[in-house]
Design a protein around this motif. Structure first.
Motif, PDB file in Angstrom:
ATOM      1  N   LYS A 137       0.838  -1.200   0.000  1.00 27.54           N
ATOM      2  CA  LYS A 137       0.000   0.000   0.000  1.00 27.54           C
ATOM      3  C   LYS A 137       0.871   1.247   0.000  1.00 27.54           C
ATOM      4  O   LYS A 137       0.592   2.227  -0.707  1.00 27.54           O
ATOM      5  N   ARG A 140       2.394   1.731  -3.449  1.00 24.92           N
ATOM      6  CA  ARG A 140       1.431   2.318  -4.394  1.00 24.92           C
ATOM      7  C   ARG A 140       1.259   3.811  -4.153  1.00 24.92           C
ATOM      8  O   ARG A 140       1.128   4.593  -5.103  1.00 24.92           O
ATOM      9  N   LYS A 141       1.260   4.220  -2.874  1.00 26.81           N
ATOM     10  CA  LYS A 141       1.129   5.657  -2.568  1.00 26.81           C
ATOM     11  C   LYS A 141       2.329   6.429  -3.098  1.00 26.81           C
ATOM     12  O   LYS A 141       2.182   7.518  -3.667  1.00 26.81           O
ATOM     13  N   GLU A 143       4.336   5.613  -5.589  1.00 28.01           N
ATOM     14  CA  GLU A 143       4.249   5.669  -7.061  1.00 28.01           C
ATOM     15  C   GLU A 143       3.197   6.682  -7.492  1.00 28.01           C
ATOM     16  O   GLU A 143       3.418   7.461  -8.437  1.00 28.01           O
ATOM     17  N   ASN A 144       2.069   6.700  -6.813  1.00 26.71           N
ATOM     18  CA  ASN A 144       0.996   7.646  -7.146  1.00 26.71           C
ATOM     19  C   ASN A 144       1.450   9.086  -6.898  1.00 26.71           C
ATOM     20  O   ASN A 144       1.190   9.969  -7.723  1.00 26.71           O
ATOM     21  N   ASP A 145       2.156   9.322  -5.775  1.00 26.67           N
ATOM     22  CA  ASP A 145       2.644  10.676  -5.471  1.00 26.67           C
ATOM     23  C   ASP A 145       3.663  11.141  -6.502  1.00 26.67           C
ATOM     24  O   ASP A 145       3.711  12.324  -6.853  1.00 26.67           O
ATOM     25  N   LYS A 148       1.434  11.299 -10.076  1.00 27.13           N
ATOM     26  CA  LYS A 148       0.254  12.161 -10.071  1.00 27.13           C
ATOM     27  C   LYS A 148       0.456  13.435  -9.256  1.00 27.13           C
ATOM     28  O   LYS A 148      -0.311  14.374  -9.372  1.00 27.13           O
ATOM     29  N   SER A 150       1.929  15.464  -5.448  1.00 21.99           N
ATOM     30  CA  SER A 150       1.450  15.761  -4.097  1.00 21.99           C
ATOM     31  C   SER A 150       2.065  17.088  -3.679  1.00 21.99           C
ATOM     32  O   SER A 150       3.214  17.369  -3.995  1.00 21.99           O
TER      33      SER A 150
END
Length: 224
Positions: A137, A140-141, A143-145, A148, A150
């Motif tokens: 988890k 994934r955060k 990679e997303n940050d 995408k 932050s």
């Protein structure tokens, strides 16, 4: 477990090989110094310290965190504020104790276990991730940050330490995607900069971690 963990524990957890255990080879040499850098950032985020002209100002020595108290009390004894790089070097002989405290925090939260391993007459303890769901988890955060974005200060500080800690190679085994992640990370950190004083502190921590990694690699090449 959904409760956020401190920056130092998070960076150490991400440095563990999820399959074999132990700190991954690309993270091993610099990890202790990166831990110190993230611990200083924790103290900053909790307003225990501030930065003034690249020097650490201790605001209070009070903390519920044993490791934080240890660092704050050490720094408070200095006659005048010192640079973060100076403190990282001065705390060299405390690195093992600091690492063990970070490990203990992760063990207490059931995120890792310390496993005894043996080879011939040698015996040592190595960290093994026990909560794979939490680990994935977190991956994934991150990679997303990166891809995408932050703008949260704590996220940006954490992401600043990903490359010095050698974690990009573990997260992105594909060379092409790793290159894209590195470019996106650089762009993100340029577009969403933290304050100048914090940026200077992060840079100092990164520089020492990088120099240690290079020094160890050079020594290994000479002796091999």
């Amino acid at each position: 477990m959904d409760k956020p963990i401190p920056l130092s524990q998070k960076i150490y957890l991400m440095g563990i090989n999820p399959e074999k255990g132990g700190i991954s080879s690309r993270s091993y040499t610099a990890m202790d110094y990166v831990l110190l850098g993230t611990l200083f950032m924790e103290l900053y985020l909790e307003k225990k310290i501030s930065f003034d002209e690249k020097r650490i100002i201790v605001r209070t020595t009070s903390s519920d965190n044993q490791l934080h108290r240890f660092l704050l009390q050490k720094m408070s004894k200095a006659k005048s504020p010192r640079k973060i790089g100076t403190w990282i070097n001065k705390l060299y002989f405390s690195l093992k104790q600091i690492r063990e405290e970070v490990q203990s925090g992760l063990v207490n939260q059931h995120l890792i276990k310390m496993e005894t391993r043996r080879f011939l007459f040698f015996k040592w303890k190595t960290p093994v991730a026990t909560n794979k769901q939490y680990l994935f988890k977190l991956e994934r955060k991150i990679e997303n940050d990166i891809f995408k974005g932050s703008s949260a200060e704590e996220d940006l500080i954490f992401l600043s330490f990903i490359e010095p800690a050698g974690i990009l190679h573990r997260l992105f085994s594909d060379r092409k995607k790793r290159k894209q992640a590195k470019q996106q990370l650089k762009k993100l950190l340029l577009e969403n900069r933290v304050s100048g004083a914090v940026a200077d502190a992060i840079t100092a921590s990164q520089a020492i971690a990088a120099s240690v990694a290079v020094s160890v690699a050079a020594t290994s090449a000479v002796t091999s």
